[in-house]
Design an enzyme around this catalytic site. Structure first.
Site, PDB file in Angstrom:
ATOM      1  N   TRP A  26       9.210   7.994   3.628  1.00 45.54           N
ATOM      2  CA  TRP A  26       9.175   8.007   2.366  1.00 45.54           C
ATOM      3  C   TRP A  26       7.842   6.388   2.151  1.00 45.54           C
ATOM      4  O   TRP A  26       8.382   5.348   2.836  1.00 45.54           O
ATOM      5  CB  TRP A  26       9.730   8.253   1.370  1.00 45.54           C
ATOM      6  CG  TRP A  26      10.067   7.225   0.050  1.00 45.54           C
ATOM      7  CD1 TRP A  26       9.718   6.055  -0.359  1.00 45.54           C
ATOM      8  CD2 TRP A  26       9.479   8.280  -1.131  1.00 45.54           C
ATOM      9  NE1 TRP A  26       9.628   6.137  -1.535  1.00 45.54           N
ATOM     10  CE2 TRP A  26       9.205   7.399  -2.214  1.00 45.54           C
ATOM     11  CE3 TRP A  26       9.558   9.539  -1.405  1.00 45.54           C
ATOM     12  CZ2 TRP A  26       9.029   7.798  -3.747  1.00 45.54           C
ATOM     13  CZ3 TRP A  26       9.340  10.124  -3.026  1.00 45.54           C
ATOM     14  CH2 TRP A  26       8.486   8.839  -3.553  1.00 45.54           C
ATOM     15  N   ASP A  51       4.735   1.951  -2.902  1.00 43.64           N
ATOM     16  CA  ASP A  51       4.230   0.958  -3.368  1.00 43.64           C
ATOM     17  C   ASP A  51       3.381   0.350  -3.029  1.00 43.64           C
ATOM     18  O   ASP A  51       4.323   0.057  -1.764  1.00 43.64           O
ATOM     19  CB  ASP A  51       4.973   0.058  -4.795  1.00 43.64           C
ATOM     20  CG  ASP A  51       5.865   0.180  -5.690  1.00 43.64           C
ATOM     21  OD1 ASP A  51       5.687   1.474  -6.151  1.00 43.64           O
ATOM     22  OD2 ASP A  51       6.377  -0.537  -6.558  1.00 43.64           O
TER      23      ASP A  51
HETATM   24  C1  FRU Z   1       7.451   0.705  -8.870  1.00 37.97           C
HETATM   25  C2  FRU Z   1       8.889   0.401  -8.614  1.00 37.97           C
HETATM   26  C3  FRU Z   1       8.559  -1.078  -8.215  1.00 37.97           C
HETATM   27  C4  FRU Z   1      10.070  -1.223  -7.413  1.00 37.97           C
HETATM   28  C5  FRU Z   1       9.638  -0.207  -6.656  1.00 37.97           C
HETATM   29  C6  FRU Z   1      11.039   0.261  -5.668  1.00 37.97           C
HETATM   30  O1  FRU Z   1       7.577   1.955  -8.314  1.00 37.97           O
HETATM   31  O2  FRU Z   1       9.765   1.690  -8.804  1.00 37.97           O
HETATM   32  O3  FRU Z   1       9.146  -1.739  -9.934  1.00 37.97           O
HETATM   33  O4  FRU Z   1       9.647  -2.776  -6.768  1.00 37.97           O
HETATM   34  O5  FRU Z   1       8.908   0.812  -7.298  1.00 37.97           O
HETATM   35  O6  FRU Z   1      10.731   0.837  -4.605  1.00 37.97           O
END
Ligand code: FRU
Length: 472
Positions: free
Chosen positions: A44, A47
């Site tokens: 997976w 971000d």
């Molecule tokens: C955004 C998010 C961030 C967090 C990350 C966790 O997509 O929710 O706020 O740091 O993904 O994977």
């Protein structure tokens, strides 16, 4: 000094993870793998993180869970590139200890690459999580060491719990960081801090805050100057759909304003606007590359099926785009380096009703046509599977991307060029209209190669290219 002692990672654990990745990769089904986008080696991805330039290469990290193709305890995956187009995998940069390694950013300090990210602890008591800011360092851009004194930033000024996704930059003698947060009454906001040494942080101000209509949490904030204006780019959660707007689970967009490093006041001048109008675009991060502002986004979305997960992977990063300010809006433009992917002509000339073009998994099309006519293109798999439609509706002047009836559409009045530039990659499309004033990033899942069909009674001119692979 204490600041120079780093916790070194467990070398055996690193080796085991690398072996696991190499082994598991062999069983991935390649049918929907992207060829010129950063994708997870296995498992997976969400971000983009730590987008930076260090020792002659661009570094792009990403939220990563190698052990399954669904979200899990977050690692940081890692890719590098000489040109923002050709990417090479590096070993997993961060693995969770007691803290999951949530999103964050990177900056060069002397000869070190510094990562600042959110350490997320799950607890047994309400609020069931604890988000604080961590540092990690590298001397070679491959091996990373977590700072022994973590966390360096442990609490929001008012004790509110959501506190994540630090984006750092340097200005004058100070490091600055923006961090996503939420007020006690659940309004998204962005907090601004500064530091002279990376370890001691001073809270400066709430840089931006929802008035109640802009969501309950602002994730992945970014803040930068562009052409004399300041841009607050972030990913608010919880916007209600309004007509054509805000149709995804969560949005990514920006507020243009002015900012002053003496008062730390950001004065919004233009209301929040979405950056991309496609189905799969979230949690962006930018990089200042020699004065060009480059953006990368997560090419996917929360709380939706990710059909490739049955194949052993999920998620991608969009192609890198340059952001430009034009009046009251941001443009997204593919980088010039994308031209280096062209690898043979597929078509050049008229493209009319009932004609089609076949692409072996990848392609770039430059599409021109009279905008008085209706335009309708179908992209389908040569062996079936999901198809998708791109349309121009001249009466309402809207560009439409229709994925099985799930429609994204937006008005477009060209500010210059009237062409469309369409990038296709196995299970993705990125459509840039005109100068990049309207862009759609959408995943779809055709079987076989890609066939672009011209349907309605239209006359178009299309230049089409094969694109080469740029990710191993
Ligand atoms: C955004 C998010 C961030 C967090 C990350 C966790 O997509 O929710 O706020 O740091 O993904 O994977």
């Amino acid at each position: 000094s204490v600041h120079l002692k780093y916790l070194s990672e467990d070398e055996d654990a690193k080796r085991e993870l690398a072996e696991y990745i190499q082994e598991t990769k062999k069983s991935i089904n390649p049918r929907w793998r992207l060829h010129y986008h950063v994708i997870p080696p296995v498992g997976w991805m969400n971000d983009p993180n730590g987008f930076s330039y260090y020792k002659g290469e661009y570094h792009l990290f990403f939220q990563y869970y190698p052990y399954d193709s669904v979200w899990g305890p977050m690692h940081w995956g890692h890719s590098v590139s000489p040109n923002l187009v050709d990417w090479r995998e590096l070993p997993t940069a961060l693995a969770p200890d007691e803290e999951m390694c949530f999103s964050g950013s990177a900056l060069v300090d002397g000869d070190k690459l510094v990562l600042m990210y959110t350490g997320r602890l799950n607890t047994d008591t309400d609020p069931f999580y604890n988000e604080t800011q961590y540092l990690a360092f590298s001397d070679d851009g491959v091996n990373f060491y977590k700072y022994e004194g973590n966390p360096v930033l442990a609490r929001t000024p008012d004790g509110a719990y959501d506190f994540r996704d630090p984006k750092i930059w340097k200005y004058g003698d100070y490091w600055y960081v923006v961090i996503g947060s939420s007020t006690h009454d659940a309004r998204g906001r962005v907090l601004l801090y500064r530091s002279q040494n990376l370890y001691d942080w001073e809270f400066l101000t709430v840089l931006g805050e929802s008035n109640g209509e802009l969501g309950y949490m602002w994730e992945c904030p970014d803040f930068f100057e562009l052409d004399g204006k300041y841009i607050l780019l972030m990913s608010p959660q919880g916007l209600e759909p309004q007509g054509d707007r805000y149709k995804n689970t969560h949005q990514t967009g920006y507020i243009i304003g002015s900012f002053n490093y003496e008062t730390f006041e950001f004065v919004p001048e233009v209301d929040f606007q979405e950056l991309d109008f496609g189905h799969d675009f979230y949690a962006t991060q930018t990089l200042d590359a020699d004065g060009k502002r480059i953006v990368a986004g997560w090419f996917s979305m929360w709380e939706l099926p990710h059909p490739e997960d049955v194949d052993g992977w999920a998620g991608a990063i969009t192609i890198m785009r340059e952001l430009k300010l034009s009046g009251n809006r941001l443009l997204q433009q593919p980088l010039d380096e994308m031209l280096s992917l062209r690898n043979g002509s597929v078509h050049n000339g008229s493209f009319n009703k009932d004609e089609s073009l076949v692409f072996e998994k990848t392609g770039e099309l430059i599409i021109n046509g009279d905008l008085e006519q209706k335009i309708e293109l179908e992209i389908a798999g040569t062996n079936g599977g999901n198809n998708i439609w791109i349309r121009w509706e001249p009466e309402v002047k809207k560009v439409v991307v229709d994925r099985g009836g799930d429609v994204r559409q937006v008005e477009w009045s060209p500010i210059g060029s009237r062409s469309w530039r369409l990038f296709l990659d196995a299970s993705s499309l990125e459509l840039f209209c005109g100068e990049g004033e309207v862009v759609f990033s959408t995943r779809f899942y055709p079987d076989g190669d890609l066939r672009v069909n011209s349907f309605s009674d239209q006359s178009l001119n299309v230049e089409a290219h094969k694109l080469r692979r740029s990710v191993p």
